[in-house]
Write a protein that holds these residues in place. Structure first.
Motif, mmCIF file in Angstrom:
data_model
loop_
_atom_site.group_PDB
_atom_site.id
_atom_site.type_symbol
_atom_site.label_atom_id
_atom_site.label_comp_id
_atom_site.label_asym_id
_atom_site.label_seq_id
_atom_site.Cartn_x
_atom_site.Cartn_y
_atom_site.Cartn_z
ATOM 1 N N SER B 68 0.818 -1.211 0.000
ATOM 2 C CA SER B 68 0.000 0.000 0.000
ATOM 3 C C SER B 68 0.848 1.255 0.000
ATOM 4 O O SER B 68 0.339 2.352 -0.090
ATOM 5 N N THR B 69 2.175 1.082 0.103
ATOM 6 C CA THR B 69 3.044 2.250 0.171
ATOM 7 C C THR B 69 3.338 2.836 -1.203
ATOM 8 O O THR B 69 3.698 4.001 -1.321
ATOM 9 N N ALA B 70 3.158 2.008 -2.243
ATOM 10 C CA ALA B 70 3.683 2.376 -3.559
ATOM 11 C C ALA B 70 3.113 3.692 -4.094
ATOM 12 O O ALA B 70 3.840 4.507 -4.650
ATOM 13 N N ASP B 71 1.815 3.909 -3.932
ATOM 14 C CA ASP B 71 1.216 5.077 -4.570
ATOM 15 C C ASP B 71 0.941 6.221 -3.596
ATOM 16 O O ASP B 71 0.145 7.103 -3.878
ATOM 17 N N VAL B 72 1.598 6.196 -2.429
ATOM 18 C CA VAL B 72 1.463 7.310 -1.496
ATOM 19 C C VAL B 72 2.582 8.300 -1.780
ATOM 20 O O VAL B 72 3.751 7.925 -1.772
ATOM 21 N N ASP B 73 2.249 9.533 -2.058
ATOM 22 C CA ASP B 73 3.277 10.539 -2.338
ATOM 23 C C ASP B 73 2.678 11.924 -2.153
ATOM 24 O O ASP B 73 2.300 12.596 -3.113
ATOM 25 N N THR B 74 2.592 12.345 -0.889
ATOM 26 C CA THR B 74 1.881 13.596 -0.577
ATOM 27 C C THR B 74 2.784 14.821 -0.644
ATOM 28 O O THR B 74 2.299 15.948 -0.579
ATOM 29 N N GLY B 75 4.097 14.597 -0.704
ATOM 30 C CA GLY B 75 5.001 15.742 -0.770
ATOM 31 C C GLY B 75 5.733 16.017 0.537
ATOM 32 O O GLY B 75 6.707 16.769 0.556
ATOM 33 N N THR B 76 5.249 15.435 1.654
ATOM 34 C CA THR B 76 6.007 15.527 2.910
ATOM 35 C C THR B 76 6.029 14.161 3.582
ATOM 36 O O THR B 76 5.111 13.349 3.383
ATOM 37 N N LEU B 77 7.052 13.942 4.394
ATOM 38 C CA LEU B 77 7.162 12.650 5.073
ATOM 39 C C LEU B 77 6.006 12.469 6.049
ATOM 40 O O LEU B 77 5.387 11.401 6.116
ATOM 41 N N ARG B 78 5.687 13.523 6.782
ATOM 42 C CA ARG B 78 4.573 13.436 7.725
ATOM 43 C C ARG B 78 3.271 13.130 6.982
ATOM 44 O O ARG B 78 2.478 12.286 7.409
ATOM 45 N N GLY B 79 3.072 13.789 5.859
ATOM 46 C CA GLY B 79 1.875 13.532 5.060
ATOM 47 C C GLY B 79 1.817 12.101 4.568
ATOM 48 O O GLY B 79 0.758 11.467 4.601
ATOM 49 N N ASP B 80 2.956 11.581 4.119
ATOM 50 C CA ASP B 80 2.993 10.196 3.627
ATOM 51 C C ASP B 80 2.632 9.202 4.730
ATOM 52 O O ASP B 80 1.811 8.306 4.528
ATOM 53 N N PHE B 81 3.252 9.372 5.906
ATOM 54 C CA PHE B 81 2.972 8.430 6.998
ATOM 55 C C PHE B 81 1.502 8.500 7.411
ATOM 56 O O PHE B 81 0.855 7.479 7.631
ATOM 57 N N HIS B 82 0.978 9.717 7.515
ATOM 58 C CA HIS B 82 -0.412 9.831 7.958
ATOM 59 C C HIS B 82 -1.380 9.346 6.890
ATOM 60 O O HIS B 82 -2.452 8.813 7.210
ATOM 61 N N ALA B 83 -1.005 9.462 5.617
ATOM 62 C CA ALA B 83 -1.844 8.901 4.550
ATOM 63 C C ALA B 83 -1.898 7.382 4.675
ATOM 64 O O ALA B 83 -2.954 6.767 4.487
ATOM 65 N N LEU B 84 -0.761 6.771 5.019
ATOM 66 C CA LEU B 84 -0.736 5.313 5.208
ATOM 67 C C LEU B 84 -1.634 4.902 6.375
ATOM 68 O O LEU B 84 -2.373 3.929 6.289
ATOM 69 N N VAL B 85 -1.546 5.651 7.462
ATOM 70 C CA VAL B 85 -2.379 5.335 8.631
ATOM 71 C C VAL B 85 -3.859 5.490 8.282
ATOM 72 O O VAL B 85 -4.685 4.639 8.609
ATOM 73 N N GLU B 86 -4.187 6.569 7.568
ATOM 74 C CA GLU B 86 -5.600 6.848 7.282
ATOM 75 C C GLU B 86 -6.226 5.848 6.327
ATOM 76 O O GLU B 86 -7.420 5.608 6.371
ATOM 77 N N ARG B 87 -5.405 5.275 5.451
ATOM 78 C CA ARG B 87 -6.006 4.344 4.496
ATOM 79 C C ARG B 87 -6.197 2.948 5.089
ATOM 80 O O ARG B 87 -6.846 2.108 4.476
ATOM 81 N N SER B 88 -5.641 2.687 6.253
ATOM 82 C CA SER B 88 -5.938 1.419 6.919
ATOM 83 C C SER B 88 -7.230 1.607 7.706
ATOM 84 O O SER B 88 -7.701 2.721 7.888
ATOM 85 N N ASP B 89 -7.841 0.506 8.140
ATOM 86 C CA ASP B 89 -8.984 0.692 9.038
ATOM 87 C C ASP B 89 -8.770 -0.149 10.294
ATOM 88 O O ASP B 89 -7.997 -1.109 10.299
ATOM 89 N N ASP B 90 -9.439 0.246 11.380
ATOM 90 C CA ASP B 90 -9.158 -0.333 12.690
ATOM 91 C C ASP B 90 -9.398 -1.834 12.722
ATOM 92 O O ASP B 90 -8.656 -2.582 13.353
ATOM 93 N N CYS B 91 -10.446 -2.264 12.019
ATOM 94 C CA CYS B 91 -10.760 -3.689 11.991
ATOM 95 C C CYS B 91 -9.634 -4.461 11.300
ATOM 96 O O CYS B 91 -9.201 -5.511 11.769
#
Lengths: 191, 191
Positions: B68-91
């Motif tokens: 799921s990391t391949a297409d994350v590219d928000t322009g900042t490292l913090r943005g990238d990490f938080h995009a990864l967290v947000e696209r997962s779900d708790d379940c």
């Protein structure tokens, strides 16, 4: 011999045998029968002394790894962490790592074991670590309220688990010392 | 039907059943018989298609969790990490965590499974994470040679394991987002 207390030496032998079995076969396959047979004791003695398998395993773990953080106080956070790393030995780290692996699934499936482990092993370690960190805050090395303070156990556990899973190696002192300098201290804002 | 390829849909059903079984009974108790019975297929089909239990399990894991990391590219490292967290779900995070627990001991006892897991699951994740970090270095967010760069997987795994072992809770998005800001970014020297 009913009612007779085990000698400290005999108790230590029993705990060592329990941990050996745990590393060999894992928690689920570790039976009181196997412990009795390995240690040439009766199951009645085991149950009278420890009550249950989770309690026996937790006691054995606690016995094997006394809280080692309590008397470390070098005057700097970096000194304290490296003193902890230096007093461990590579063979012991490898054996601890095998125990953690063998227990990961078991603690989730056995609430009694998890509870015993938390009370006997995890809580004292966390208290020791807490004291070490609090002294660093008191000395002004770490600003109070540094967010990473509540995640130091997470960082340290990660070092052990990832070393196994990703690098396929046991953690050793050189690795842990490097990890402390590269991850734990920078996350806490300590240069 | 010998030689017939499974449809993609049928293959997906099979993988889902394998993972369900893995969470329920753990790796050691997961037999090809149980998979055949649960999925109403023949053992011959399972062996013809996957060759072995470690390979089947590794494939099932890989199928359930595309890189799921391949297409994350928000322009900042913090943005990238938080995009990864947000696209997962708790379940999903809870289910991933159950899988890791169930496999911790197994990968150590089964070199074939460990190898398959490394090739199919771990290596692609590490490559994806590597790309994300390299972009942050290229942008000047992280100084090249920052020691924590080689330990990012260790920090992330630690979040999952300690959340279970110490806090007795499954990791969720709010926790992971906080951990990224409190630990991962500061360790990398990113404010």
């Amino acid at each position: 011999m009913a009612g007779t207390r085990l000698t400290a030496e005999r108790e230590g032998e029993l705990y060592a045998a329990v941990l050996d079995l745990l590393r060999e076969v894992g928690y689920d396959a570790l039976t009181m029968d196997a412990v009795a047979s390995r240690t040439r004791s009766s199951k009645a003695t085991l149950y009278r002394q420890w009550g249950s398998k989770p309690e026996l395993v937790a006691r054995a773990l606690r016995h094997s790894k006394p809280v080692s953080t309590a008397d470390v106080d070098t005057g700097t956070l970096r000194g304290d962490f490296h003193a902890l790393v230096e007093r461990s030995d590579d063979c012991q780290l490898e054996r601890d790592s095998a125990l953690m692996r063998g227990l990961a699934q078991a603690v989730h499936q056995n609430p009694d074991l998890h509870q015993a482990l938390r009370e006997l092993l995890v809580a004292p370690e966390l208290t020791g670590l807490d004291g070490l960190l609090r002294r660093a805050v008191d000395r002004g090395e770490i600003p109070a309220g540094t967010p990473a303070l509540r995640y130091v156990p997470h960082m340290i556990l990660g070092a052990f688990v990832a070393r196994e899973l990703i690098e396929d190696r046991s953690p050793d002192r050189a690795f842990l010392a490097d990890y402390v300098d590269a991850v734990v201290l920078p996350a806490l804002g300590v240069a």
